[in-house]
Design a protein around this motif. Structure first.
Motif, PDB file in Angstrom:
ATOM      1  N   LYS A  80       0.845  -1.191   0.000  1.00 32.05           N
ATOM      2  CA  LYS A  80       0.000   0.000   0.000  1.00 32.05           C
ATOM      3  C   LYS A  80       0.883   1.245   0.000  1.00 32.05           C
ATOM      4  O   LYS A  80       1.787   1.385   0.813  1.00 32.05           O
ATOM      5  CB  LYS A  80      -0.882  -0.027   1.238  1.00 32.05           C
ATOM      6  N   LYS A  81       0.589   2.161  -0.923  1.00 29.99           N
ATOM      7  CA  LYS A  81       1.245   3.467  -0.969  1.00 29.99           C
ATOM      8  C   LYS A  81       0.180   4.522  -0.707  1.00 29.99           C
ATOM      9  O   LYS A  81      -0.968   4.376  -1.133  1.00 29.99           O
ATOM     10  CB  LYS A  81       1.880   3.727  -2.336  1.00 29.99           C
ATOM     11  N   ASN A 118       6.003   4.660   2.936  1.00 32.67           N
ATOM     12  CA  ASN A 118       4.954   4.511   1.928  1.00 32.67           C
ATOM     13  C   ASN A 118       4.085   5.766   1.801  1.00 32.67           C
ATOM     14  O   ASN A 118       3.020   5.731   1.199  1.00 32.67           O
ATOM     15  CB  ASN A 118       4.073   3.302   2.245  1.00 32.67           C
ATOM     16  N   ASN A 166       0.918  -1.779  -7.029  1.00 34.19           N
ATOM     17  CA  ASN A 166       0.603  -1.477  -5.630  1.00 34.19           C
ATOM     18  C   ASN A 166      -0.797  -0.904  -5.517  1.00 34.19           C
ATOM     19  O   ASN A 166      -1.312  -0.315  -6.464  1.00 34.19           O
ATOM     20  CB  ASN A 166       1.572  -0.420  -5.073  1.00 34.19           C
ATOM     21  N   ASP A 167      -1.375  -1.046  -4.336  1.00 35.13           N
ATOM     22  CA  ASP A 167      -2.573  -0.269  -4.026  1.00 35.13           C
ATOM     23  C   ASP A 167      -2.089   1.140  -3.724  1.00 35.13           C
ATOM     24  O   ASP A 167      -1.207   1.341  -2.891  1.00 35.13           O
ATOM     25  CB  ASP A 167      -3.305  -0.839  -2.811  1.00 35.13           C
ATOM     26  N   ILE A 178      -3.401   4.755  -2.467  1.00 38.27           N
ATOM     27  CA  ILE A 178      -4.476   5.515  -1.850  1.00 38.27           C
ATOM     28  C   ILE A 178      -4.106   6.984  -1.963  1.00 38.27           C
ATOM     29  O   ILE A 178      -3.074   7.413  -1.446  1.00 38.27           O
ATOM     30  CB  ILE A 178      -4.677   5.121  -0.377  1.00 38.27           C
ATOM     31  N   ASN A 206      -6.558  -0.299  -8.890  1.00 34.25           N
ATOM     32  CA  ASN A 206      -5.603  -0.315  -7.782  1.00 34.25           C
ATOM     33  C   ASN A 206      -5.520   1.032  -7.058  1.00 34.25           C
ATOM     34  O   ASN A 206      -4.820   1.163  -6.066  1.00 34.25           O
ATOM     35  CB  ASN A 206      -4.203  -0.695  -8.267  1.00 34.25           C
ATOM     36  N   ASP A 211      -3.623  -3.998   4.996  1.00 36.08           N
ATOM     37  CA  ASP A 211      -3.705  -3.871   3.540  1.00 36.08           C
ATOM     38  C   ASP A 211      -4.804  -4.726   2.906  1.00 36.08           C
ATOM     39  O   ASP A 211      -5.085  -4.592   1.720  1.00 36.08           O
ATOM     40  CB  ASP A 211      -2.368  -4.250   2.897  1.00 36.08           C
ATOM     41  N   LEU A 263      -9.129  -3.339   1.143  1.00 34.71           N
ATOM     42  CA  LEU A 263      -9.022  -1.887   1.303  1.00 34.71           C
ATOM     43  C   LEU A 263     -10.336  -1.127   1.152  1.00 34.71           C
ATOM     44  O   LEU A 263     -10.604  -0.237   1.951  1.00 34.71           O
ATOM     45  CB  LEU A 263      -7.969  -1.330   0.354  1.00 34.71           C
TER      46      LEU A 263
END
Length: 138
Positions: free
Chosen positions: A2-3, A29, A57-58, A60, A83, A103, A106
């Motif tokens: 997760k970023k 992140n 990556n996910d 957000i 994503n 994670d 989400l």
């Protein structure tokens, strides 16, 4: 993985990252972009690069203002990307909660975090809230 990316008009996002660093320590992140700041390149260029770099990556993304130019631009760039999760109306408790979230699943977690974050916005002149909440120090 997760970023988390914060984007705001001016330096709000940078300030939230500074506060997160004090409270949680540096978060590898977590990134920010400051939009419409004199002397800095347009945020859209860096946003495109971040989106491209996080295809696996996910991601957000939190923006400052619903209906604002920053959020509208982000919406147009992330439409259809499964994503990427876009949240507007960011504040410190929302960002911290997102960073601390598991994670897994989400979308469900984000909705719960948003609901909980809303509870952290309180009008303290209403004395019944102060008495009923039994608020502790953070």
């Amino acid at each position: 993985m997760k970023k988390v990316l914060l984007i705001s008009h001016g330096h709000m996002a940078r300030g939230i990252v500074s506060s997160v660093d004090i409270i949680l320590g540096k978060q590898d992140n977590l990134e920010y972009l400051s939009a419409y700041v004199e002397g800095e390149p347009p945020f859209e260029n860096e946003l495109k690069k971040i989106i491209d770099d996080n295809r696996d990556n996910d991601l957000i993304i939190l923006t400052d203002l619903l209906g604002g130019s920053v959020n509208n631009e982000v919406m147009s760039m992330v439409d259809g990307k499964d994503n990427i999760h876009l949240i507007t109306g960011m504040n410190l408790i929302l960002v911290i909660s997102i960073l601390l979230a598991d994670d897994s699943n989400l979308p469900e977690q984000i909705n719960k975090i948003i609901d909980e974050s809303r509870k952290g916005i309180i009008y303290f002149n209403d004395s019944t809230i102060i008495q009923d909440e039994g608020l502790d120090d953070f």
